[in-house]
Every structure is written in C-alpha cells, then in structure tokens.
Write a protein that holds these residues in place. Sequence first.
Motif, PDB file in Angstrom:
ATOM      1  N   ALA A  47       0.837  -1.243  -0.098  1.00  0.00           N
ATOM      2  CA  ALA A  47       0.012  -0.112   0.043  1.00  0.00           C
ATOM      3  C   ALA A  47       0.833   1.203   0.025  1.00  0.00           C
ATOM      4  O   ALA A  47       0.640   2.298  -0.775  1.00  0.00           O
ATOM      5  CB  ALA A  47      -1.072  -0.023   1.290  1.00  0.00           C
ATOM      6  N   GLU A  48       1.943   1.145   0.848  1.00  0.00           N
ATOM      7  CA  GLU A  48       2.790   2.284   0.780  1.00  0.00           C
ATOM      8  C   GLU A  48       3.318   2.575  -0.723  1.00  0.00           C
ATOM      9  O   GLU A  48       3.617   3.914  -1.120  1.00  0.00           O
ATOM     10  CB  GLU A  48       4.039   2.209   1.945  1.00  0.00           C
ATOM     11  N   LEU A  49       4.026   1.478  -1.256  1.00  0.00           N
ATOM     12  CA  LEU A  49       4.370   1.869  -2.813  1.00  0.00           C
ATOM     13  C   LEU A  49       3.440   2.233  -3.835  1.00  0.00           C
ATOM     14  O   LEU A  49       3.684   3.234  -4.405  1.00  0.00           O
ATOM     15  CB  LEU A  49       5.021   0.477  -3.347  1.00  0.00           C
ATOM     16  N   LEU A  50       2.235   1.795  -3.576  1.00  0.00           N
ATOM     17  CA  LEU A  50       1.161   2.255  -4.483  1.00  0.00           C
ATOM     18  C   LEU A  50       0.925   3.944  -3.902  1.00  0.00           C
ATOM     19  O   LEU A  50       0.477   4.574  -4.952  1.00  0.00           O
ATOM     20  CB  LEU A  50      -0.378   1.482  -4.228  1.00  0.00           C
ATOM     21  N   ALA A  51       1.061   4.189  -2.587  1.00  0.00           N
ATOM     22  CA  ALA A  51       0.670   5.492  -2.211  1.00  0.00           C
ATOM     23  C   ALA A  51       1.957   6.447  -3.040  1.00  0.00           C
ATOM     24  O   ALA A  51       1.702   7.763  -3.122  1.00  0.00           O
ATOM     25  CB  ALA A  51       0.575   5.713  -0.824  1.00  0.00           C
ATOM     26  N   ALA A  52       3.102   6.057  -2.893  1.00  0.00           N
ATOM     27  CA  ALA A  52       4.215   6.655  -3.628  1.00  0.00           C
ATOM     28  C   ALA A  52       4.290   7.030  -4.988  1.00  0.00           C
ATOM     29  O   ALA A  52       4.790   7.802  -5.538  1.00  0.00           O
ATOM     30  CB  ALA A  52       5.403   5.889  -3.182  1.00  0.00           C
ATOM     31  N   SER A  53       3.219   6.189  -5.729  1.00  0.00           N
ATOM     32  CA  SER A  53       3.408   6.332  -7.249  1.00  0.00           C
ATOM     33  C   SER A  53       1.852   5.957  -7.799  1.00  0.00           C
ATOM     34  O   SER A  53       1.458   5.046  -7.678  1.00  0.00           O
ATOM     35  CB  SER A  53       4.293   5.298  -7.954  1.00  0.00           C
ATOM     36  N   PRO A  54       1.309   7.047  -8.003  1.00  0.00           N
ATOM     37  CA  PRO A  54      -0.153   7.083  -8.647  1.00  0.00           C
ATOM     38  C   PRO A  54      -0.357   6.385  -9.935  1.00  0.00           C
ATOM     39  O   PRO A  54      -1.400   5.544 -10.239  1.00  0.00           O
ATOM     40  CB  PRO A  54      -0.629   8.683  -8.932  1.00  0.00           C
ATOM     41  N   ARG A  55       0.908   6.092 -10.668  1.00  0.00           N
ATOM     42  CA  ARG A  55       0.856   5.274 -11.821  1.00  0.00           C
ATOM     43  C   ARG A  55       0.856   3.821 -11.510  1.00  0.00           C
ATOM     44  O   ARG A  55       0.796   2.989 -12.650  1.00  0.00           O
ATOM     45  CB  ARG A  55       1.841   5.787 -12.886  1.00  0.00           C
ATOM     46  N   LEU A  56       1.644   3.498 -10.376  1.00  0.00           N
ATOM     47  CA  LEU A  56       1.721   2.073 -10.258  1.00  0.00           C
ATOM     48  C   LEU A  56       0.816   1.069 -10.042  1.00  0.00           C
ATOM     49  O   LEU A  56      -0.488   1.360  -9.556  1.00  0.00           O
ATOM     50  CB  LEU A  56       2.473   1.888  -8.877  1.00  0.00           C
ATOM     51  N   ARG A  57       0.876  -0.031 -10.721  1.00  0.00           N
ATOM     52  CA  ARG A  57      -0.100  -1.194 -10.586  1.00  0.00           C
ATOM     53  C   ARG A  57       0.540  -2.398 -10.034  1.00  0.00           C
ATOM     54  O   ARG A  57       1.511  -2.542 -10.470  1.00  0.00           O
ATOM     55  CB  ARG A  57      -0.998  -1.320 -11.835  1.00  0.00           C
ATOM     56  N   VAL A  58      -0.492  -3.097  -9.241  1.00  0.00           N
ATOM     57  CA  VAL A  58       0.024  -4.296  -8.848  1.00  0.00           C
ATOM     58  C   VAL A  58      -0.827  -5.326  -8.830  1.00  0.00           C
ATOM     59  O   VAL A  58      -1.988  -5.542  -8.767  1.00  0.00           O
ATOM     60  CB  VAL A  58       0.175  -4.194  -7.051  1.00  0.00           C
ATOM     61  N   LEU A  59      -0.466  -6.726  -9.605  1.00  0.00           N
ATOM     62  CA  LEU A  59      -1.135  -7.995  -9.701  1.00  0.00           C
ATOM     63  C   LEU A  59      -0.478  -8.744  -9.007  1.00  0.00           C
ATOM     64  O   LEU A  59       0.708  -9.162  -9.002  1.00  0.00           O
ATOM     65  CB  LEU A  59      -1.090  -8.361 -11.196  1.00  0.00           C
ATOM     66  N   ALA A  60      -1.344  -9.201  -7.897  1.00  0.00           N
ATOM     67  CA  ALA A  60      -0.520 -10.182  -7.089  1.00  0.00           C
ATOM     68  C   ALA A  60      -1.068 -11.523  -7.016  1.00  0.00           C
ATOM     69  O   ALA A  60      -2.471 -11.645  -7.363  1.00  0.00           O
ATOM     70  CB  ALA A  60      -0.751  -9.862  -5.404  1.00  0.00           C
ATOM     71  N   THR A  61      -0.530 -12.788  -6.466  1.00  0.00           N
ATOM     72  CA  THR A  61      -1.232 -13.947  -6.432  1.00  0.00           C
ATOM     73  C   THR A  61      -0.916 -14.368  -4.944  1.00  0.00           C
ATOM     74  O   THR A  61      -0.009 -14.270  -4.545  1.00  0.00           O
ATOM     75  CB  THR A  61      -0.741 -14.933  -7.260  1.00  0.00           C
ATOM     76  N   SER A  62      -2.186 -14.884  -4.366  1.00  0.00           N
ATOM     77  CA  SER A  62      -2.277 -15.417  -3.059  1.00  0.00           C
ATOM     78  C   SER A  62      -3.181 -16.234  -2.487  1.00  0.00           C
ATOM     79  O   SER A  62      -4.178 -16.246  -3.448  1.00  0.00           O
ATOM     80  CB  SER A  62      -2.387 -14.416  -2.177  1.00  0.00           C
ATOM     81  N   ARG A  63      -2.921 -16.953  -1.501  1.00  0.00           N
ATOM     82  CA  ARG A  63      -3.991 -17.987  -1.365  1.00  0.00           C
ATOM     83  C   ARG A  63      -5.167 -17.225  -0.483  1.00  0.00           C
ATOM     84  O   ARG A  63      -6.058 -17.959  -0.260  1.00  0.00           O
ATOM     85  CB  ARG A  63      -3.551 -19.445  -0.614  1.00  0.00           C
ATOM     86  N   ALA A  64      -4.725 -16.221  -0.035  1.00  0.00           N
ATOM     87  CA  ALA A  64      -5.543 -15.328   0.789  1.00  0.00           C
ATOM     88  C   ALA A  64      -5.769 -13.885   0.339  1.00  0.00           C
ATOM     89  O   ALA A  64      -4.632 -13.424   0.092  1.00  0.00           O
ATOM     90  CB  ALA A  64      -5.513 -15.521   2.218  1.00  0.00           C
ATOM     91  N   PRO A  65      -6.768 -13.183   0.502  1.00  0.00           N
ATOM     92  CA  PRO A  65      -6.624 -11.742   0.192  1.00  0.00           C
ATOM     93  C   PRO A  65      -5.645 -11.017   0.934  1.00  0.00           C
ATOM     94  O   PRO A  65      -5.412 -11.457   2.002  1.00  0.00           O
ATOM     95  CB  PRO A  65      -8.186 -11.266   0.263  1.00  0.00           C
ATOM     96  N   LEU A  66      -5.141  -9.826   0.349  1.00  0.00           N
ATOM     97  CA  LEU A  66      -4.272  -8.859   1.076  1.00  0.00           C
ATOM     98  C   LEU A  66      -4.849  -8.272   2.192  1.00  0.00           C
ATOM     99  O   LEU A  66      -4.448  -7.560   3.008  1.00  0.00           O
ATOM    100  CB  LEU A  66      -3.368  -8.222   0.380  1.00  0.00           C
ATOM    101  N   ARG A  67      -6.353  -7.799   1.937  1.00  0.00           N
ATOM    102  CA  ARG A  67      -7.219  -6.924   2.784  1.00  0.00           C
ATOM    103  C   ARG A  67      -6.538  -5.522   2.945  1.00  0.00           C
ATOM    104  O   ARG A  67      -6.361  -5.205   4.070  1.00  0.00           O
ATOM    105  CB  ARG A  67      -6.995  -7.675   4.116  1.00  0.00           C
ATOM    106  N   LEU A  68      -6.423  -5.226   1.769  1.00  0.00           N
ATOM    107  CA  LEU A  68      -5.953  -3.611   1.602  1.00  0.00           C
ATOM    108  C   LEU A  68      -6.951  -2.725   1.029  1.00  0.00           C
ATOM    109  O   LEU A  68      -7.877  -3.297   0.141  1.00  0.00           O
ATOM    110  CB  LEU A  68      -4.747  -3.457   0.803  1.00  0.00           C
TER     111      LEU A  68
END
Length: 870
Positions: free
Chosen positions: A369-390
């Motif tokens: 979340a901090e990285l996303l806040a640092a860059s309005p253009r940044l996108r993240v595609l994550a894989t996980s067995r559970a949600p990140l809850r952000l």
Amino acid sequence: MLGPLEVRDGGEAVPLGGRKQRVVLAHLLLRANAAVPRAQLVDLIWGERPPKSAIGSLQVYVHGLRQSLGADRIETRGSSYRLQVEPGELDLHRFRELVATARAELAKQHAVGAAAALDEALALWRGPALASLLDDESVVAAAASLEEERLEAVELRVDAELALGRPALVVADLQQLIEQHPYRERPRGQLIVALYRSGRQTEALDAYRAARDAWVEELGVEPSPELQELERAVLRHDPSLAGPSPETAETTRLPVPPTPLIGRRLEVAAVSALLREDARLVTLVGPGGTGKTRLAIAVARELAAELEDGAVFVDLSATTDPKLLLPAIAQALGVADSGEELPAHVARHAPLLVLDNLEQLLPAAPRIAELLAASPRLRVLATSRAPLRLSGEHVYPVPPLALPPVDATADELRLNDAARLFVTRADAADPGFELAAANAASVAAICRRLDGLPLALELAAARVRHLSPGEMLVRLERLPELLGSGPRDAPARQRTLAATIAWSFDLLDADERDGLVQLSVFAGGFPLDAAECVCGVDLGVLGALVDNSLVQRQPAAVSETRFTMLETVRSYALDRLEERDDRPVHRRHAEWLVELAERAEADLLAGRDFVPWLDRIEAEHENVRAALGWSLEHGAAGLALRLVSALRYFWEVRGHFAEAERWLDVSLAAGAAEDPALRVKALAVSGTIAFRTGKPEQARAPYEEMLAISRELGDEEGIARGLSDLGTVAAALGDNDEATRLLEESAAGFRRLGAHKRLAVVLANLGHVAAERGDFERATAVTKEALALERAVGQRSNEAISLYNLGSHAFEAGDHAESRTWLRECVGLTLELGYKEVMAYALATVARILVAENEPARAATVAGVTDRLL
C-alpha cells in the motif's frame, strides 16, 4: 495453427470434425485466400498413391468444414477450393505481421516497440504448430516451417533485449534454446555477445568453445567465419561488442513458462480489464495448483505493451520473511536500496508489478500500500491463497478449468480446456499418446475426478508413460474419496489437489519418495551436486522425479542445470520431512552452504572468478536465507556466523546491505559464546557493512569489540586489522590526525607479519588521508607502494582503485598529463574486470580534466557515460 488447430467464434470453440477433415483445413489455412487445386490437396494428403475414393472423400471433408465454418467461407473455383480469411482473423497472419513490425522497429533502433511486438507475436503460440495433427506426414513439413518462423522470432526477441542493454536477462533463455537446438548458429553468437556484455568474458569464450566442440565432433565442420571472428573480437575487447546501457524506463521482465497456457482466455480478459480501468491492486486468489501464476504472467504479457514502463515479475515463492518483501521487489527492479530509493524509483518508473506467492508474506501487505501511495501510476497484480485485505484491493478468485460433460466424445474433449490441458501434457510425456474414442470416457472422468485443477491434471498426465487413462482412473477411484479427504475446513479444490499429490507421491518407489522429501529442504532450487551432497539423491532418482512432474529442470549457468519444485509440491514434501527427524538434512543443507560460501570467499579474496562466484551465490540466495533461519532457530549459531560472515563480498557487491546487517545482528547476538576468532570475523563484516552504508559511527562499536578480542587473544593480525578499520572510521568522521596514527600503527603491524595484502589496503587508505590533508606528494608515494604490492599479490580490483587514486592525486596536484596516464590504465583494467563503480569514478575525473582544459562538449559526453554507469 500456432499450437493445436483451433477455430473460435466469439470465444467459443468450433467443432472441426475428424483428423482427416482437420488436415484438409490445415492445408487450406496455410494457403488462405489462394485457390488450391483439388489435385494438389489430394497429393498433399494421400501422397503418390491416393485411394480411388480420394476426390469423393475430399469433397465430404470440405462439405463438413462448410457446415462448421459457414457455407460462404470455402469457395469452389473450377477444380479448386479457396478458404477466405479476413485481416486479423488468422493467428499465423497476425504473428507474421507482428514479426515484420518488430523487424522494422529494430531497424529504426526502437527496441522497446520491437520487444512489445514480439511478445505479442510469441504469445499467439499455444504449443507446437499443428500439434494435434503431427502424426500426419502431410502436415509435418509445414509444421517444421512454422516452427522455424517461431525460432526466428525468439532470436529476434533476444536481439531486442540486447538492444535494450539487458544482456544478463537473456543468458538463461539462450542456454535453453541452444540445448534444444544445438546446431543453430545465431543463438550461439547471441549467447557469446550476451555473456561478454554481462562482464563474463571467460564464459563467453567457453560458449564459443562449446559450439566448436559440438560442431567439430558431431558434424565434422568448423564454426562459420562470422562466429570465429566473434571469438577474436571477444579476445581483443573489440569496441564493436559494447552494447547500449539499459534504458532508464522499466520494460518487460516476465518469465517465459516452459509450456503454453491452456484456456483462461476469459480470465485473462477479465483481469486485464480490471487493471486497464481503475483497479491499481488486483489479487488473484485460490488454493495452490489453480494456475494463479500462469494467469498472472498471461495478464502481464497482455498489458505490458500498453504500459509505458512495462511489467516486472517478482517471484516470492521461496521468501518467507515479511521483512524481505521490499528487498525482493527492489532486487527485481534493479534498485539497490529498498528504503528511500525504492519508493522514489516507482514514483519515476511505474511498471505493472506482478507479486507472485504473497500468502506467506501477508504481514508485509501494508508495504505494498505504501508503494502504491508513492506512485499514482503504479499497478500491482498479486497472487495469493488469501486476500491481502488492503484498501482498494480487487479480489479475483481463480476458478478451476471448465469440466467436460460426463459422456463427452473425443471431438468434444478437444474443445474442453481441462481435457485439452490433460491431453497436451500427456502427449508431451508420451508422444505415442492420442485422444481417441477408446479412451475419451476415461479422460473425461479423470478431468472431473480432479476437479479441473491444472496442477492435478498435469501430475496425472505425467503418468501416461506408465498407465493408460483407464488404468489411471481405476487407481484414482481406489483412493479415499478425494473431496472427503484432508481437513474438513479446507476448500474442496485444495483437498482434491492434496490427494492428487499424495497419489503421485505414493506411486513413487521408496528411493524416489525419500528423495522428494529430502529435496524439499531446498528453497529456490538446487543444482545436482547439492542434491547428491545434502540428500544423497542421484541423477537416476532425480530424473524419475522430473519425469513425474514433481521436480522441474531449469537451465541456469553455462555449466550448471538447476532443479526446482512447484511450491505446492514442496509444501507437501516439507510436511512429510517434518514428520520425521529432519535435523540431519537441515544441518547438511546449512553445512553445504557454509562450505560453498567459504570456497567462494577464498577465491574472491584471491581475485579469482569474481563474477561467476557472485552469480552462483545469487542463485542460492533463498537457500542461504533458509539455512540462516534454521540455524538460528535450532541452536546452530556457529553455522550462522560462519555463513553470514563468509558472504561479505556477496552482501557488499550485490548491494544486500540491509539484509546482511539484520542477519549479522541476530547471529552475533545468538553466537556470543561461539569461537572468539569466528566472532572477530563476523564483527569485522558487521563493521564493514555499517561503514559501506554511510554509518561510520555505527561501525565503530563492532570494530572496537573486534580489536579488544584480538588483543585478548594475542592475535597480531587481528590487532592490525582492527587498527586499520578504526582508522578508516576516523578518516570518514574527518579526524585525519587520528586516522593517520591508527593507520600507520596498523601498517607497521602488517609489515612485521609480512601480510602484504592487508598492508596494501592500509597504504591505500593512508594515501587517501594524505590527499584529504592536501599532501599529494605523500599520498602519491604511499599509493604507489600499495599498487606495487597489489600487483605482486594479484589483487586486481584493489589495483584498479589505486590506479584511480593516483590519477585523482595527480589531478588535484595540477599534473593533468600524469593524471591521464593513471586514469587510462585504470579504465582499461576496469573494463576487463567489469568494475563499473571504479570505472565511473575514473571517468568522472577525466571529465574534470576536460572541463579544466576548456573542452566542455567532450566533458559532457564523458559525464553522461559516468552517470549511466553509476
């Protein structure tokens, strides 16, 4: 055609009939929009002796195709047929258009555009060309021709990477390509260039010799004149081999899966649409084995060409410490520091970040979340067995593949994604396997029994070498109810997968089961010698595990192949390991890494194989983390201290300062009662790490403790080393008088001991302090003495630093001609060593000379090169 022959109408697969009818369609598509005489088709399909019924059969096949494709799609023109294809309808045409675009972009030196076009072109391939028809002789030659076009596109993609200044990224792919096609010349030449531009001249020459050996011994011919000239260019460091610096913007860095993605078109489209719109964080959620990673890579490839900064893949499968999330992201992005530099970097360059296997790092999710806040253009595609809850997270559950009907025919199974995956992987395991009416019911039942889970289907398909689908189904039916086994609160698909892995595990013989369990101790992969040393697993057992898809083989360095496990399989095997006394294998794992690190340390201290050793340790980085964690948790602090201190050069040169500092602090705290000599060594590394990261005050404490212990032990070399290190701290803090006193006392100690390597370092530091005091005559004298010692003992990296220092001293003293002489020699040596940091410092001084001599244009050019290097 770029894979199994397939026609889709609005996303839905169109039934194409039997094999001969599909062969007719293949030949018409290969000659799309052209009139193909019936006689030519008969000759292609039946050869020189066609049956009397050939024309009639051909007419029946064409009639069947018209019913499937539409009556107007195939025209009859006299005695010929013409299949009409509109622009963009045929993957083959689109592939060729994209490759042509890429060639044009490269000709215009637009490497980013070329890479994007080639990624899109190669993504159209879903497996071997005309894969489902390769048992028909009439198709084999056409398929071979299409495969040649694909290989040329792959080679062109390598050219694009080289043009982007990223040679290190293509080395492993080229090695795999050469292994598959050993007599293709172009990949051999590309590998030589890529290794040379990566600072691996010796390996580049080895790659040429490997090519020559293969061709002379097996074909009886010498390499071409072009390849021979390339070897000579490497030997003479020909400037024409120098490549461009990496572009400042991030571009695509995605792994290339070893097998094509089957199905998932709707999922790729849906997730891509989310990221194209307003979603900046999308998490693909599902149990292990559902294909989250493959889906994420496919989405990233779909979007990369549209994004200014491309896409970057971060493999977190072997990372278990939440504190290592940001360092792993920084490493993937080529950023040295994960503190302030990483947020600043993503603010400037915002690729699509693919964070794979985040489930064991969920406590670190706020850092994302901090990285996303640092860059309005940044996108993240994550894989996980559970949600990140952000906040702002879009959760996308990854479903299993669609199941076939219970009574599906062979033709219907060819259109079903789960069955297509099973059949494709089964065909790869046993080229003699064929989906037919006789086994269709069993294949459909297997797919349904395994819930359409991709990993479960792949594990089962690997068994067709030994079991028919019918036999396989019987064994699966004998298992306890798949959906009833395992924890009652586990998702049904997860219980199915666990049971499938267990079934595959139980089919192994005793040695293979034991080998798989012990190999789970490795995190992030392992070479064969490690499997033998740590686990006693020989090549026969390892080969059986690879054959059964429980271990994957991945080409790595020129002379070494690595093996990995899917994390789901490793997790199952690790559970089995923990059920027994696992301490011996974990200890052997840690001891193997200690021995490897100490061998590397000895060679690095002697100036041998600098880059190859650092690359080797980098490959074992996850194993190092696992071994350090186990050692500290199980009372083996001595092993931890030996390992973390032997890796000093790796921590420093590869920029893993924060991680080294953390491991050293924990290891020193846990190992207070360990061998004092070992503690002295670890303290020295701790102080060096603090000093190198700009914290000289923090470095003072470990250096002082090191000196005190050395005095208690009567260790003259340790005393001299402690005085030297404290002298450098005093110099960094501006106390040049104290620095001179400590360094001169240290130099006297090393002279008494005849420790020329250490003495050279101290003299070089005395020269630096003298220069700081403006005494350039003294600075030059002691630095020349240091240089002579460095040359005598073969310390070439330190020799480069002394050459730079002499050039700098001469410049400050106003002797530009003397300065140029030293700097010219320094740049030549750093080019040979690939020592970019010192090369940059030397060129910066050259730029200062040019400014002083009123040559601002040349100075600006040199300064630009310096900036790129730094």
